[in-house]
Design a protein around this motif. Structure first.
Motif, short mmCIF file in Angstrom:
data_model
loop_
_atom_site.label_atom_id
_atom_site.label_comp_id
_atom_site.label_asym_id
_atom_site.label_seq_id
_atom_site.Cartn_x
_atom_site.Cartn_y
_atom_site.Cartn_z
N ASP A 120 0.82 -1.20 0.00
CA ASP A 120 0.00 0.00 0.00
C ASP A 120 0.86 1.25 0.00
N ILE A 121 0.31 2.30 -0.59
CA ILE A 121 0.84 3.66 -0.45
C ILE A 121 -0.36 4.50 -0.03
N THR A 122 -0.19 5.28 1.01
CA THR A 122 -1.27 6.14 1.46
C THR A 122 -0.69 7.43 2.02
N GLY A 123 -1.54 8.31 2.43
CA GLY A 123 -1.10 9.59 2.99
C GLY A 123 -1.69 9.81 4.37
N ILE A 124 -1.10 10.76 5.10
CA ILE A 124 -1.62 11.21 6.38
C ILE A 124 -1.44 12.72 6.45
N HIS A 125 -2.22 13.35 7.30
CA HIS A 125 -2.12 14.80 7.44
C HIS A 125 -2.13 15.16 8.92
N TYR A 126 -1.05 15.78 9.37
CA TYR A 126 -0.93 16.30 10.71
C TYR A 126 -0.79 17.82 10.58
N ALA A 158 6.83 5.79 -7.30
CA ALA A 158 7.31 4.42 -7.13
C ALA A 158 6.86 3.53 -8.28
N THR A 159 6.25 4.14 -9.31
CA THR A 159 5.78 3.35 -10.44
C THR A 159 6.92 2.78 -11.26
N THR A 160 8.12 3.33 -11.11
CA THR A 160 9.27 2.78 -11.82
C THR A 160 9.71 1.45 -11.19
N LEU A 161 9.31 1.20 -9.95
CA LEU A 161 9.65 -0.06 -9.27
C LEU A 161 8.49 -1.05 -9.27
N TRP A 162 7.27 -0.55 -9.04
CA TRP A 162 6.08 -1.39 -8.99
C TRP A 162 5.00 -0.75 -9.84
N GLN A 163 4.48 -1.47 -10.82
CA GLN A 163 3.40 -0.95 -11.64
C GLN A 163 2.13 -0.73 -10.83
N GLY A 164 1.95 -1.51 -9.76
CA GLY A 164 0.78 -1.37 -8.90
C GLY A 164 0.74 -0.06 -8.15
N ALA A 165 1.86 0.65 -8.08
CA ALA A 165 1.90 1.94 -7.40
C ALA A 165 1.09 2.99 -8.16
N THR A 171 -3.84 8.52 -3.57
CA THR A 171 -3.22 9.39 -2.56
C THR A 171 -3.21 10.83 -3.04
N TYR A 172 -2.94 11.04 -4.30
CA TYR A 172 -3.02 12.40 -4.87
C TYR A 172 -4.46 12.93 -4.76
N ASP A 173 -5.42 12.10 -5.10
CA ASP A 173 -6.81 12.50 -5.12
C ASP A 173 -7.31 12.94 -3.75
N PHE A 174 -6.89 12.26 -2.70
CA PHE A 174 -7.41 12.55 -1.37
C PHE A 174 -6.52 13.47 -0.54
N PHE A 175 -5.21 13.48 -0.78
CA PHE A 175 -4.30 14.27 0.04
C PHE A 175 -3.58 15.37 -0.74
N GLY A 176 -3.60 15.35 -2.07
CA GLY A 176 -2.94 16.37 -2.87
C GLY A 176 -1.44 16.20 -2.96
N ILE A 177 -0.94 15.00 -2.76
CA ILE A 177 0.49 14.72 -2.85
C ILE A 177 0.85 14.47 -4.31
N ASN A 178 1.79 15.25 -4.83
CA ASN A 178 2.22 15.10 -6.23
C ASN A 178 3.38 14.11 -6.30
N PHE A 179 3.22 13.10 -7.13
CA PHE A 179 4.25 12.09 -7.32
C PHE A 179 4.99 12.40 -8.62
N GLU A 180 6.20 12.93 -8.47
CA GLU A 180 7.02 13.32 -9.62
C GLU A 180 7.34 12.11 -10.49
N GLY A 181 7.09 12.23 -11.78
CA GLY A 181 7.39 11.17 -12.71
C GLY A 181 6.26 10.18 -12.90
N HIS A 182 5.14 10.40 -12.26
CA HIS A 182 3.99 9.49 -12.42
C HIS A 182 3.46 9.61 -13.84
N PRO A 183 3.12 8.50 -14.50
CA PRO A 183 2.71 8.56 -15.89
C PRO A 183 1.35 9.22 -16.14
N ASN A 184 0.44 9.23 -15.15
CA ASN A 184 -0.89 9.80 -15.37
C ASN A 184 -1.51 10.20 -14.04
N LEU A 185 -0.98 11.22 -13.42
CA LEU A 185 -1.43 11.63 -12.09
C LEU A 185 -2.66 12.53 -12.20
#
Length: 167
Positions: free
Chosen positions: A60-66, A104-111, A118-132
């Motif tokens: 899993d990959i997820t986000g948290i907000h403090y 992490a899509t360069t290591l696991w396609q499931g990412a 995680t982007y949709d709910f927390f607004g975290i931008n994943f650099e290099g993601h193919p379709n964020l």
């Protein structure tokens, strides 16, 4: 191959990365440590490709907000070594104004889907993601619903007033 102990895993990680990881803990029996966004790709690659560790499954990959913390947005990675039947959790904390981390899509396609969620709910931008792009919320939504930026209840609700409860 026998099951790896958490001490062996932590020893291998600290011998390889040293000061790049911090705060190793073991909550609920799950080895957890923190790192920075500059080191996360190298650490994930090491954990996946090391011949002894073999953390080959991204659970899993997820986000948290403090919101009270300086680095208020966190990205949490859960990895599983199917060979050794052991799991680890890696936390990376980011600046709330501009949360950017390498993909992490360069290591696991499931990412792919996990990072989009995680982007949709927390607004975290994943650099290099193919379709964020948004995956569950509407495309024109301007907020990120899992961030703690709004009060939990409407202060104008009259049924929550103290005098209704004898206070």
């Amino acid at each position: 191959m026998g099951k790896l102990s958490k001490q062996i895993i932590l020893q291998k990680i600290t011998s390889r990365f040293g000061e790049q990881i911090s705060v190793p803990t073991d909550p609920f029996g799950l080895l957890t440590f923190e790192t920075s966004k500059d080191n996360i790709r190298e650490i994930l690659t090491f954990l996946k490709e090391d011949k002894e560790l073999q953390f080959n499954y991204l659970t899993d990959i997820t986000g948290i907000h403090y919101p009270e913390n300086e680095l208020g947005i966190g990205v949490i990675y859960h990895l599983h070594s199917l060979i050794n039947n052991v799991r680890v959790r890696i936390k990376v904390f980011l600046n709330t104004e501009n949360p950017v981390i390498p993909t992490a899509t360069t290591l696991w396609q499931g990412a792919n889907w996990m990072e989009r969620e995680t982007y949709d709910f927390f607004g975290i931008n994943f650099e290099g993601h193919p379709n964020l792009v948004r995956i569950l919320n509407v495309d024109d939504m301007t907020v990120f619903p899992m961030r703690r930026e709004y009060p939990l209840e409407d202060p104008n609700r009259v049924d929550k007033k103290d005098y209704f409860f004898g206070r």
